[in-house]
Structures are given as structure tokens and as C-alpha cells.
Design a protein around this motif. Structure first.
Motif, PDB file in Angstrom:
ATOM      1  N   GLN A   7       0.856  -1.201   0.093  1.00 60.36           N
ATOM      2  CA  GLN A   7      -0.105   0.086   0.055  1.00 60.36           C
ATOM      3  C   GLN A   7       0.837   1.250   0.115  1.00 60.36           C
ATOM      4  O   GLN A   7       0.563   2.226  -0.745  1.00 60.36           O
ATOM      5  N   GLN A   8       1.823   1.417   0.698  1.00 67.82           N
ATOM      6  CA  GLN A   8       2.660   2.409   0.877  1.00 67.82           C
ATOM      7  C   GLN A   8       3.491   2.704  -0.363  1.00 67.82           C
ATOM      8  O   GLN A   8       3.470   3.797  -0.750  1.00 67.82           O
ATOM      9  N   SER A   9       4.002   1.949  -1.021  1.00 71.26           N
ATOM     10  CA  SER A   9       4.759   2.016  -2.270  1.00 71.26           C
ATOM     11  C   SER A   9       3.819   2.431  -3.346  1.00 71.26           C
ATOM     12  O   SER A   9       4.282   3.339  -4.219  1.00 71.26           O
ATOM     13  N   ILE A  10       2.607   1.743  -3.304  1.00 72.55           N
ATOM     14  CA  ILE A  10       1.605   2.046  -4.466  1.00 72.55           C
ATOM     15  C   ILE A  10       1.258   3.481  -4.250  1.00 72.55           C
ATOM     16  O   ILE A  10       1.045   4.275  -5.212  1.00 72.55           O
ATOM     17  N   ILE A  11       1.022   4.352  -3.128  1.00 69.61           N
ATOM     18  CA  ILE A  11       0.478   5.483  -2.886  1.00 69.61           C
ATOM     19  C   ILE A  11       1.776   6.280  -3.157  1.00 69.61           C
ATOM     20  O   ILE A  11       1.444   7.250  -3.748  1.00 69.61           O
ATOM     21  N   ALA A  12       2.820   6.079  -2.843  1.00 66.47           N
ATOM     22  CA  ALA A  12       4.040   6.911  -3.195  1.00 66.47           C
ATOM     23  C   ALA A  12       4.005   7.241  -4.470  1.00 66.47           C
ATOM     24  O   ALA A  12       4.317   8.164  -5.265  1.00 66.47           O
TER      25      ALA A  12
END
Length: 497
Positions: free
Chosen positions: A462-467
Motif C-alpha cells: 500500500q505505501q509503495s503504491i500510494i507513493a
């Protein structure tokens, strides 16, 4: 029951599938096209039908996919309504999880440009037939040109929404000496060309053809105006989007069908209903690709969140259902995507009957595009009235209803987006709808896209995709590495460098 036209189209398409490369190949032998083919009105008609054939089928002798499959992937996999099936490929999974590289085979645009070249060939060479065949009138020639112009516009529109900046080639490739080293044009310039093509095509187009399959399966003024409304929304030109949508609505040619047990069969399984504007016409002689990818060897499933999260569930009355959900869009429990394989709400089609069409524009699309334009123009009450009318026709349940103030533009915008997810589930529109709304007013509504990304992202990604999604260039696909190798004028999308 199949009409004479459908039979004729099938015969012509079958013939063209075997022969079209001989006169419409991307790199034909010099002189072949002019000398051997473009002589009669029938040659022009066959070339136009060849465009539709190419939209329906995989290229002969090439391991490529159909236009419908690419449109499904580009419009659905990066959104929040699809999950991997048992036979999903690694490249499809990477697109689903926003882990896309230029080596991903699904980022090829060759199928689009192949068909664009067929359109360019008609546009460039068909006018010369006027001098050779006195039975070809200027009016009839213009009708043919309208089809080629509009289909070219639709293909460029799809490319620009998928890749952003793309090469804009408006002349036919007729010789090995033609220039294949073309730089990209900006998305804004591509959209301008799309509008120019569609505006010209509208002046040339017919209102209807001789029968329903032809009217629903070929370009008409209504199909063109549906496309124009769509492009204008992407340009944030809401006044013209409203005008184009109203032309379709005021034509009196379309109507929503009331919710009933026959609704699914009428609109989807049979197609060409009063809700249909433009559909790719698969037949039992020319089957669609959906039976395999959704049922036999499923590559795609509906996300487990779709049934309750999109269509809603009435736990007090299980028989109270939105007709667009269970056994229309998907099968509860297995999450099988059902819209393209079902015969009715109880039975699937057999493989030999897998002729469900690919739906490019339906009447509800135009109505909801009008609602979007009205809302952005500050006419929230009229927009809400359109939403409620569609919900009434679809027997939408109270659990998905929203109470929104008439001047709450942001709230109505999200309501329209939610209604579009119900109406066009798995029709290749979800990602484009999300992106169009997120990018309004210079990405003032990026949170819409980020919320969708969070909903579908695996917990550990999730965090990498949001970034990634905070960089607007990531919202578009990379140029495939093979295209970069063969066309040195191309420059990669900066996100993928």
C-alpha cells in the motif's frame, strides 16, 4: 435471429481475416494498395468493414490480443474492481498491482496503431475512387469517411487516456519508405485532434443504417456525439460536453429499460437494445474472447469487495437487489465476472453461443456524462435527478443511496462516480472514470485516485503504491521497450526512466 446484414458482415469479416494483410498491412509493398485494390465502391466498403473486423479480432498470424481485451485491461486492472484469476499472467498481475515496467508485454500499442493505419488508409485513398467508380457518390464517400475518422478518433482517445503522450500519425503507411520515426504529441494535442476528427465525422455521418445490428455496430451521429461528450469531459469543457450529450438524448433513439427478469438478457446477452449506442458485434460465427478469460481459464475475477461495496446488500431482504449486481456483473461466492458469459440471470451461454458484444457506449453512459457536466456547471439538482432516474430503472437499493445537498459539487461528483461503477462494472471504464475525476482542476482531486489505490492494494504494497500514485506520470502506462527500440524519436514517460 440474425439479419441479412449480420450474415453479410460475417462473410466479409471472415474473408478479410484471411486477406486484409495483403492490402492493409502496416508496411505493404510499394504500389500494391493503389494498383490492386482502390477501384470501386465495393472496395471502399470492404476496407471500412475491415476496420471493424480488426477491432473484433486478433491480428492474423500474430500472437496478440483483441482490442476489447486491451481496453478491458487498460480500463480495469489499475482500478479497484478486479482480482487475479487462477490463470492471470505475471504481466497482468504487475499491471493490477501498479508494478509496470516497459518490458511488460501488455503495454504494446501495436494493435491500436494497426487499426489506426487501416483508418488512415481509407481516409487517404477512398476519395480517389470517386474518379474510378461513378456509382460512388460524394455523400456515400463521406459516410464511409465518417466511420474511419470516428474510429481513428476513438483509438487515439483510448491511447491518450492510457499512455498520455503518444505519436499522432494521420497519414496512411503506404510504403516502406514512409517515416516510422515519430515523436509523441502531447495528450492535449491528441485530444484536440480527436475532437477535430469527431466534429468532421459528425457532419459526414448517418443517423441510422438499414437495420438494428448495423445501426448499433457501426458509427452513427449518436455514437460520435457520445464520444465527443466523453472527450470534452476529459478536456474539462463541460458546456460542449453537455451539448454533445443532449444531441444523443434529444435524438429520441434511446431509452432505459425498466428492471425486469429479462433486462440482463435484453441489454447484455442479446445486445443491440434501446440502451445500446455502439457495440462491437460478436456473433456465433465470430465468437468473443470472454468465455475463456472470464470462465474457462479465468484470468480475471471480481474483487471480493464489489458485491457489497459497489452494489450493496440488503441483509433484511435478500431478494431486494440492484439488477446490475448479482448474476449480472458477477456471481456471488465465486466472484466470476458474469456480464459477458451469461444468457440470463440463471444460465450461462454455451461456448458456441459466446457472442455477447463489447459495449463501447450505452445510453446510461451518456446520461451520466450529462450529469457530470451539469454538476461541474453548478446544476447539481439536475445532475441528481439523472442519477435517481437511473437508480430507479436499475432497482438500486437504499443502502447505496446518498443524500447530498444540491450545491455539494464534490459530493455529487463522487455519487456519479459510484453510480458509474455500478452501471459499467467490468466494461473497461473504471480506471478512466477515476483518473478523469482525479485530474480535474490540475489534480485538485487526487484523493479520489489514492482512495481507489488503497482499496485494491495488497497490504504489504500500500505505501509503495500510494507513493507512486502521487506522481501523475505513474497514472499512465510506459512506452513499451520494443517501441523505443524501433522508433528512436520516442522518449519514455519520465516515471519509468
Amino acid at each position: 435471429m440474425r439479419t441479412k446484414l449480420t450474415y453479410t458482415l460475417t462473410i466479409i469479416i471472415a474473408t478479410l481475416n484471411l486477406s486484409c494483410d495483403s492490402y492493409l498491412d502496416l508496411k505493404p509493398e510499394d504500389g500494391t494498395i493503389r494498383e490492386e485494390f482502390w477501384k470501386t465502391k465495393e472496395d471502399v466498403q470492404a476496407a471500412v468493414i475491415g476496420i471493424y473486423s480488426a477491432m473484433l479480432n486478433t491480428p492474423p498470424s500474430e500472437s496478440d490480443l483483441t482490442l476489447a481485451e486491451y481496453t478491458f485491461m487498460y480500463g480495469e486492472l489499475r482500478a479497484d474492481m478486479v482480482s487475479p484469476g487462477a490463470f492471470m499472467s505475471d504481466d497482468q498481475i504487475d499491471m493490477l498491482t501498479s508494478n509496470i515496467l516497459p518490458s511488460n508485454t501488455l503495454t504494446t500499442w501495436s494493435q491500436y496503431y494497426r487499426i489506426i493505419n487501416y483508418c488512415n488508409t481509407v481516409i487517404d485513398l477512398a476519395p480517389s475512387v470517386l474518379q474510378n467508380d461513378p456509382t460512388l457518390t460524394q455523400v456515400k464517400l463521406n459516410n464511409f469517411l465518417s466511420e474511419a475518422l470516428a474510429i481513428r478518433a476513438y483509438l487515439y482517445f483510448t491511447l491518450a487516456r492510457s499512455f498520455k503522450d503518444v505519436p499522432l500519425k494521420l497519414e496512411a503507411t503506404l510504403s516502406d519508405q514512409d517515416n516510422f520515426q515519430l515523436p509523441v504529441s502531447s495528450q492535449a494535442d491528441v485530444f484536440k485532434q480527436v475532437v477535430a476528427d469527431l466534429t468532421k465525422a459528425e457532419g459526414f455521418a448517418v443517423e441510422t443504417y438499414n437495420n438494428i445490428p448495423e445501426t448499433k455496430g457501426r458509427i452513427t451521429k449518436n455514437a460520435i456525439n457520445a464520444m465527443l461528450a466523453d472527450v470534452y469531459l476529459w478536456q474539462e469543457n463541460y458546456e460542449d460536453a453537455l451539448i454533445a450529450a443532449n444531441k444523443v438524448i434529444n435524438s429520441g433513439s434511446f431509452a432505459l429499460i425498466n428492471a425486469s427478469p429479462q433486462w440482463f438478457n435484453t441489454v447484455f446477452a442479446r445486445g443491440n437494445s434501446t440502451e445500446s449506442i455502439f457495440e462491437l458485434q460478436y456473433t456465433t460465427q465470430n465468437l468473443n474472447p470472454f468465455y475463456s478469460i472470464f470462465l474457462q481459464r479465468p484470468q480475471y475475477l471480481a474483487s471480493p469487495l464489489v458485491l457489497e461495496g459497489v452494489f450493496g446488500v440488503d441483509f433484511e431482504d435478500p431478494l431486494n437487489k440492484d439488477i446490475r449486481g448479482e448474476r449480472t456483473s458477477l456471481v456471488p461466492g465465486t466472484n466470476e465476472i458474469y456480464k459477458f458469459t451469461g444468457l440470463n440471470t440463471e444460465q450461462r451461454k454455451a461456448l458456441s453461443e459466446s457472442d455477447t458484444h463489447w459495449f463501447i457506449y450505452r445510453y446510461a453512459d451518456v446520461l451520466l456524462m450529462k450529469a457530470e457536466a451539469l454538476n461541474e456547471l453548478g446544476q447539481g439538482e439536475e445532475a441528481l435527478n439523472i442519477i435517481e432516474n437511473i437508480r430507479l430503472k436499475r432497482a438500486a437499493i437504499d443502502e447505496t443511496a446518498q443524500q447530498i445537498a444540491l450545491d455539494d459539487k464534490a459530493g455529487i461528483r463522487l455519487y456519479i462516480l459510484a453510480e458509474r461503477s455500478r452501471e459499467f462494472a467490468f466494461e473497461g471504464k473504471r480506471w478512466f472514470d477515476v483518473l478523469r475525476n482525479a485530474r480535474k482542476e490540475n489534480y485538485s482531486y487526487l484523493n479520489i485516485l489514492l482512495a481507489v489505490a488503497l482499496k485494491s492494494a495488497p497490504a504489504n504494497q500500500q505505501q509503495s503504491i500510494i507513493a507512486k500514485m502521487k506522481d501523475s506520470n505513474s497514472h499512465y502506462l510506459p512506452i513499451n521497450e520494443n517501441e523505443l527500440f524501433t522508433n528512436k524519436a520516442l522518449v519514455q514517460n519520465p516515471f519509468y526512466k
